[in-house]
Scaffold this motif. Structure first.
Motif, PDB file in Angstrom:
ATOM      1  N   TYR B  94       0.825  -1.203   0.000  1.00 31.00           N
ATOM      2  CA  TYR B  94       0.000   0.000   0.000  1.00 31.00           C
ATOM      3  C   TYR B  94       0.861   1.254   0.000  1.00 31.00           C
ATOM      4  O   TYR B  94       0.752   2.128   0.871  1.00 31.00           O
ATOM      5  CB  TYR B  94      -0.968   0.006   1.198  1.00 31.00           C
ATOM      6  CG  TYR B  94      -2.256   0.682   0.825  1.00 31.00           C
ATOM      7  CD1 TYR B  94      -3.240  -0.012   0.155  1.00 31.00           C
ATOM      8  CD2 TYR B  94      -2.422   2.043   1.054  1.00 31.00           C
ATOM      9  CE1 TYR B  94      -4.397   0.623  -0.236  1.00 31.00           C
ATOM     10  CE2 TYR B  94      -3.576   2.693   0.667  1.00 31.00           C
ATOM     11  CZ  TYR B  94      -4.562   1.963   0.018  1.00 31.00           C
ATOM     12  OH  TYR B  94      -5.693   2.596  -0.369  1.00 31.00           O
ATOM     13  N   ASN B  95       1.733   1.279  -0.991  1.00 33.93           N
ATOM     14  CA  ASN B  95       2.740   2.325  -1.067  1.00 33.93           C
ATOM     15  C   ASN B  95       2.291   3.565  -1.793  1.00 33.93           C
ATOM     16  O   ASN B  95       2.865   4.624  -1.623  1.00 33.93           O
ATOM     17  CB  ASN B  95       3.920   1.755  -1.839  1.00 33.93           C
ATOM     18  CG  ASN B  95       5.114   1.599  -0.944  1.00 33.93           C
ATOM     19  OD1 ASN B  95       5.430   2.511  -0.199  1.00 33.93           O
ATOM     20  ND2 ASN B  95       5.747   0.454  -1.016  1.00 33.93           N
ATOM     21  N   LEU B  96       1.316   3.393  -2.670  1.00 36.57           N
ATOM     22  CA  LEU B  96       0.960   4.494  -3.570  1.00 36.57           C
ATOM     23  C   LEU B  96      -0.453   5.006  -3.292  1.00 36.57           C
ATOM     24  O   LEU B  96      -1.286   4.279  -2.751  1.00 36.57           O
ATOM     25  CB  LEU B  96       1.056   4.028  -5.026  1.00 36.57           C
ATOM     26  CG  LEU B  96       2.406   3.452  -5.445  1.00 36.57           C
ATOM     27  CD1 LEU B  96       2.352   2.997  -6.891  1.00 36.57           C
ATOM     28  CD2 LEU B  96       3.516   4.469  -5.263  1.00 36.57           C
ATOM     29  N   ILE B  97      -0.665   6.221  -3.716  1.00 38.67           N
ATOM     30  CA  ILE B  97      -2.001   6.818  -3.563  1.00 38.67           C
ATOM     31  C   ILE B  97      -2.818   6.414  -4.790  1.00 38.67           C
ATOM     32  O   ILE B  97      -2.454   6.747  -5.928  1.00 38.67           O
ATOM     33  CB  ILE B  97      -1.895   8.344  -3.424  1.00 38.67           C
ATOM     34  CG1 ILE B  97      -1.067   8.682  -2.168  1.00 38.67           C
ATOM     35  CG2 ILE B  97      -3.266   8.993  -3.349  1.00 38.67           C
ATOM     36  CD1 ILE B  97      -0.553  10.085  -2.106  1.00 38.67           C
ATOM     37  N   PRO B  98      -3.912   5.674  -4.583  1.00 42.12           N
ATOM     38  CA  PRO B  98      -4.613   5.040  -5.719  1.00 42.12           C
ATOM     39  C   PRO B  98      -5.174   6.020  -6.754  1.00 42.12           C
ATOM     40  O   PRO B  98      -5.294   5.660  -7.916  1.00 42.12           O
ATOM     41  CB  PRO B  98      -5.760   4.276  -5.064  1.00 42.12           C
ATOM     42  CG  PRO B  98      -5.446   4.233  -3.623  1.00 42.12           C
ATOM     43  CD  PRO B  98      -4.536   5.343  -3.305  1.00 42.12           C
ATOM     44  N   VAL B  99      -5.517   7.229  -6.331  1.00 43.54           N
ATOM     45  CA  VAL B  99      -6.165   8.144  -7.282  1.00 43.54           C
ATOM     46  C   VAL B  99      -5.154   8.967  -8.078  1.00 43.54           C
ATOM     47  O   VAL B  99      -5.547   9.770  -8.930  1.00 43.54           O
ATOM     48  CB  VAL B  99      -7.161   9.096  -6.576  1.00 43.54           C
ATOM     49  CG1 VAL B  99      -8.361   8.340  -6.059  1.00 43.54           C
ATOM     50  CG2 VAL B  99      -6.482   9.889  -5.465  1.00 43.54           C
ATOM     51  N   LEU B 100      -3.874   8.763  -7.805  1.00 42.99           N
ATOM     52  CA  LEU B 100      -2.849   9.490  -8.568  1.00 42.99           C
ATOM     53  C   LEU B 100      -2.151   8.544  -9.534  1.00 42.99           C
ATOM     54  O   LEU B 100      -2.019   7.347  -9.251  1.00 42.99           O
ATOM     55  CB  LEU B 100      -1.810  10.104  -7.612  1.00 42.99           C
ATOM     56  CG  LEU B 100      -2.324  11.122  -6.576  1.00 42.99           C
ATOM     57  CD1 LEU B 100      -1.161  11.635  -5.732  1.00 42.99           C
ATOM     58  CD2 LEU B 100      -3.042  12.283  -7.238  1.00 42.99           C
ATOM     59  N   GLU B 104       2.292  11.232 -10.901  1.00 38.50           N
ATOM     60  CA  GLU B 104       1.787  12.083  -9.817  1.00 38.50           C
ATOM     61  C   GLU B 104       2.200  11.554  -8.443  1.00 38.50           C
ATOM     62  O   GLU B 104       2.471  12.330  -7.529  1.00 38.50           O
ATOM     63  CB  GLU B 104       0.254  12.180  -9.905  1.00 38.50           C
ATOM     64  CG  GLU B 104      -0.216  13.050 -11.068  1.00 38.50           C
ATOM     65  CD  GLU B 104      -1.707  12.934 -11.332  1.00 38.50           C
ATOM     66  OE1 GLU B 104      -2.271  13.873 -11.921  1.00 38.50           O
ATOM     67  OE2 GLU B 104      -2.311  11.888 -10.972  1.00 38.50           O
ATOM     68  N   PHE B 108       4.383  13.493  -5.713  1.00 36.76           N
ATOM     69  CA  PHE B 108       3.621  13.851  -4.503  1.00 36.76           C
ATOM     70  C   PHE B 108       4.462  14.607  -3.465  1.00 36.76           C
ATOM     71  O   PHE B 108       4.097  15.697  -3.013  1.00 36.76           O
ATOM     72  CB  PHE B 108       3.014  12.583  -3.880  1.00 36.76           C
ATOM     73  CG  PHE B 108       2.238  12.838  -2.627  1.00 36.76           C
ATOM     74  CD1 PHE B 108       0.942  13.304  -2.663  1.00 36.76           C
ATOM     75  CD2 PHE B 108       2.826  12.637  -1.374  1.00 36.76           C
ATOM     76  CE1 PHE B 108       0.234  13.561  -1.502  1.00 36.76           C
ATOM     77  CE2 PHE B 108       2.124  12.898  -0.212  1.00 36.76           C
ATOM     78  CZ  PHE B 108       0.823  13.350  -0.274  1.00 36.76           C
ATOM     79  N   VAL B 109       5.597  14.008  -3.097  1.00 39.09           N
ATOM     80  CA  VAL B 109       6.418  14.627  -2.043  1.00 39.09           C
ATOM     81  C   VAL B 109       6.927  15.998  -2.509  1.00 39.09           C
ATOM     82  O   VAL B 109       6.930  16.963  -1.735  1.00 39.09           O
ATOM     83  CB  VAL B 109       7.588  13.697  -1.663  1.00 39.09           C
ATOM     84  CG1 VAL B 109       8.521  14.387  -0.668  1.00 39.09           C
ATOM     85  CG2 VAL B 109       7.051  12.405  -1.074  1.00 39.09           C
ATOM     86  N   GLU B 111       5.485  17.959  -4.623  1.00 39.59           N
ATOM     87  CA  GLU B 111       4.364  18.904  -4.645  1.00 39.59           C
ATOM     88  C   GLU B 111       4.057  19.407  -3.231  1.00 39.59           C
ATOM     89  O   GLU B 111       3.794  20.596  -3.029  1.00 39.59           O
ATOM     90  CB  GLU B 111       3.126  18.231  -5.257  1.00 39.59           C
ATOM     91  CG  GLU B 111       2.122  19.249  -5.736  1.00 39.59           C
ATOM     92  CD  GLU B 111       1.066  18.692  -6.677  1.00 39.59           C
ATOM     93  OE1 GLU B 111       1.169  17.520  -7.090  1.00 39.59           O
ATOM     94  OE2 GLU B 111       0.139  19.455  -6.996  1.00 39.59           O
ATOM     95  N   ARG B 140      -2.454   4.442 -13.240  1.00 36.82           N
ATOM     96  CA  ARG B 140      -2.744   4.476 -11.806  1.00 36.82           C
ATOM     97  C   ARG B 140      -2.273   3.166 -11.175  1.00 36.82           C
ATOM     98  O   ARG B 140      -2.112   2.158 -11.885  1.00 36.82           O
ATOM     99  CB  ARG B 140      -4.233   4.668 -11.582  1.00 36.82           C
ATOM    100  CG  ARG B 140      -4.662   6.076 -11.966  1.00 36.82           C
ATOM    101  CD  ARG B 140      -5.976   6.442 -11.384  1.00 36.82           C
ATOM    102  NE  ARG B 140      -6.313   7.827 -11.737  1.00 36.82           N
ATOM    103  CZ  ARG B 140      -7.431   8.428 -11.385  1.00 36.82           C
ATOM    104  NH1 ARG B 140      -8.317   7.791 -10.682  1.00 36.82           N
ATOM    105  NH2 ARG B 140      -7.672   9.678 -11.721  1.00 36.82           N
ATOM    106  N   ARG B 156       9.569   7.574  -5.975  1.00 36.25           N
ATOM    107  CA  ARG B 156       9.066   8.656  -5.119  1.00 36.25           C
ATOM    108  C   ARG B 156       9.996   8.900  -3.930  1.00 36.25           C
ATOM    109  O   ARG B 156      10.226  10.036  -3.518  1.00 36.25           O
ATOM    110  CB  ARG B 156       7.675   8.295  -4.604  1.00 36.25           C
ATOM    111  CG  ARG B 156       7.042   9.396  -3.754  1.00 36.25           C
ATOM    112  CD  ARG B 156       5.775   8.930  -3.093  1.00 36.25           C
ATOM    113  NE  ARG B 156       6.037   7.780  -2.232  1.00 36.25           N
ATOM    114  CZ  ARG B 156       5.133   6.850  -1.926  1.00 36.25           C
ATOM    115  NH1 ARG B 156       3.923   6.926  -2.408  1.00 36.25           N
ATOM    116  NH2 ARG B 156       5.447   5.840  -1.146  1.00 36.25           N
TER     117      ARG B 156
END
Lengths: 409, 230
Positions: B94-100, B104, B108-109, B111, B140, B156
């Motif tokens: 669960y490393n990534l943000i699913p909606v990005l 992206e 993330f960091v 931004e 995604r 990332r």
């Protein structure tokens, strides 16, 4: 650190992550907003009609009387300024919509029945300008001049008296010496009014004819003054007061009819209660949606916190998501309400209920009235309370410990 | 120079009436540019140690230093800032943000740190190329394999050139070939960027890549091996 961009993007995308839930919530908000705006428009329309009809029944937004007339509306309490002089001073003051009239209690008798009424001696040309009761002739003709010796009565009164256009009736009242005076009049027209009670209450005739019958010379009981907007009455009151300079009583419609005036205040209370009730129902759905959305995203929130996103940004993200949801829902609700109004150009016929509504002074057709102020209040209120309701789940989300959230199963 | 220092660090968890010593008087110093594996059986304390070093979890006692900063005394905001500026994280799952999208997620960091868009895009594209995912930048997480997702997470973690990368069992959910590829990538980044890597694992193949292997058992460091030929 400017995280607005990422916060907005995450909020927007998360909103459509579970699109079925979002659509259901949007429907709830839209229908809620629609119901709020439309019901308020109905209430405003109904009360607006009641006030306008009431003002027409008075008639006029401002009235001038002898100081004792309201306590004793007889021929003893007449305005001291004769009608001819009234006409010239009003013209001088450039007040267009005014009507000096004689107005006394009377008994009307036909060959079959008698009833108590209000006899009003009018100048028909001036009455039509202020669009008072009696202007809307359904049968026969209207009065033509101040010397017209016919009478115009309401349809309902004609039915009660079992009379009709062309037949004669007798009107009785008192003169200045408390002697009973009477005169026979021919019914020349039947008027219709929005409020059935008005059709039974008023009998109109030419002003000079009534003045002669009562033996009051050129005197009048009242001057009805109308303005472009019943809500902006105070400047008009001041202007008319200047004309009479304290010799007569000059009152606005709010002072003349406290019931109508109170309706204005009551409606604001109704609007507030209505908004609160609908919002309460909405808020349960909104909070539940946000709680579920957060519950599904605990690990993700933990990840963002672990990566260095500040709790304030998490809080903002949830609130922005709620704001997006509310704004879209409100926009749809507003459009729905507007479209509904467009679909009802002639208003809503509630004639089946009109007898009951009449007790409140309402007419049998409701004309929903969109008020920009109400729309702004509804939208601001829902947005503000919606954000307030989402604060708790958003706060909870921002308080997660990253290490606990990220390992949540 | 020392990148990480743990001095007499203790952490105890409570499970019902049981008391579990996750870290039991741990002393550890890791130099800048090191490539360290922390190995332990499940429940041995390796994740707790990484969380303490990364400022994700507070020790009950002892001191944790990242460079010249004692992090166990920082508040939440300061810890978030430290993680944002100095540490790259790769988690087990669960490393990534699913909606990005992949790009992206990599951005993330940056931004959150307020890096301008043009610079973000340039850096993220470069790093995705470096991890071999330049063709998947618009996908995604749900559209990528586990290995690809881990590589995006690595990208990332290193895109901001952090001084330290903490990877908690990064190969746990990967097949052997993908694991090998990921470890090669870590080694390359360590060599090319001079980034300090601390990787927790109980995978022997991962351990084989480390120049230093710290073995833990029941919250204690039981062995600290400097390996050659890696």
């Amino acid at each position: 650190m400017n995280t607005a961009g990422i916060v907005m993007r995450l909020a927007w995308r998360n909103l459509w992550r579970n699109y079925r839930r979002t659509i259901i919530m949007l429907m709830a908000i839209s229908i809620g907003a629609w119901a709020m705006i439309f019901m308020i428009a109905m209430l405003r329309g109904m009360v607006g009609d009641m006030i306008r009809d009431g003002i027409n029944a008075l008639p006029g937004v401002v009235q001038v009387h002898h100081p004792d007339y309201r306590d004793d509306p007889s021929v003893e309490n007449l305005i001291t300024m004769p009608s001819g002089e009234i006409e010239s001073v009003f013209k001088e003051a450039q007040i267009q919509y005014f009507s000096p009239r004689v107005r006394v209690p009377a008994i009307v008798t036909s060959e079959r029945a008698s009833r108590g009424v209000t006899l009003v001696g009018v100048d028909p040309a001036k009455e039509s300008l202020i669009q008072a009761v009696g202007s809307n002739i359904g049968e026969g003709r209207n009065l033509e001049s101040v010397d017209d010796s016919g009478v115009v009565i309401g349809h309902r009164l004609a039915n009660k008296l079992e009379t009709s256009v062309g037949k004669r009736i007798v009107l009785m009242s008192q003169d200045r010496n408390n002697e009973v005076v009477d005169r026979g009049y021919r019914v020349i027209g039947l008027f219709t009014a929005k409020l059935p009670a008005q059709e039974e209450m008023f009998v109109f005739s030419g002003r000079t004819v009534v003045q002669k019958m009562l033996g009051i010379g050129d005197a009048v009981s009242e001057v009805a003054v109308s303005g472009p907007d019943y809500k902006l009455v105070e400047p008009l009151v001041q202007e008319v007061r200047q004309i009479f300079n304290g010799s007569e009583e000059v009152l606005s419609w709010q002072e003349l009819d406290e019931y109508l005036s109170a309706m204005m205040g009551i409606i604001d209370g109704f609007v507030f209660v209505w908004i609160v009730v609908i919002f309460l129902a909405l808020s349960f759905g909104l909070v539940n949606t946000l709680v579920m959305a957060i519950f599904e995203r605990v690990r993700e929130i933990g990840l963002m916190l672990a990566l260095g996103m500040r709790p304030a940004s998490i809080l903002s993200q949830i609130i922005v998501e709620s704001v997006f949801l509310l704004l879209i829902g409100l926009a749809i609700g507003n459009v729905l309400a507007y479209v509904t109004m467009l679909m009802l150009p002639a208003g809503i016929d509630i004639s089946d209920l009109a007898d009951g509504m009449e007790l409140m002074g309402a007419s049998d057709v409701l004309h929903p009235t969109i008020n920009v102020k109400d729309i702004i209040i509804v939208n601001t209120f829902v947005l503000f309370l919606g954000v307030l309701a989402s604060l708790s789940p958003a706060w909870k989300a921002s308080r997660y410990e990253p290490v606990e959230a990220i390992t949540k199963v | 120079m020392t990148a990480i220092r743990c001095i007499n660090v203790c952490k105890t968890y409570h499970q019902g009436r049981d008391e579990i010593k996750a870290l039991d008087h741990v002393d550890l110093a890791i130099d800048e540019g090191a490539f360290v594996c922390v190995s332990a059986p499940s429940g041995g304390g390796k994740t707790t140690l990484l969380n303490a070093i990364g400022g994700l979890d507070m020790p009950d006692s002892g001191e944790v230093w990242i460079g010249d900063t004692r992090i166990d005394q920082l508040n939440k905001g300061e810890l978030a800032e430290l993680r944002l500026r100095h540490i790259g994280f790769v988690f087990q799952a669960y490393n990534l943000i699913p909606v990005l999208t992949a790009r992206e997620n990599v951005e993330f960091v940056m931004e959150v740190r307020g890096v301008p868009s043009v610079e973000r895009q340039k850096k993220s594209r470069e790093i995705l190329q470096e991890v071999g995912l330049e063709d998947l930048e618009g996908r995604r997480p749900a559209e990528m394999s586990g290995g690809q997702q881990q590589r995006v997470a690595v990208a990332r973690a290193i895109v901001t050139d952090p001084s330290l990368v903490l990877a908690d069992e990064p190969t746990a959910n990967l097949d052997s070939k993908t694991s090998e590829g990921l470890m090669d990538l870590f080694a390359k980044l360590n060599k090319d960027h001079g980034t300090t890597f601390v990787i927790s694992t109980h995978d022997r193949r991962v351990m084989a890549h480390a120049r230093r292997l710290v073995k833990m058992l029941d919250g204690c460091i039981v062995e600290d091996i400097r390996q050659k030929g890696t």
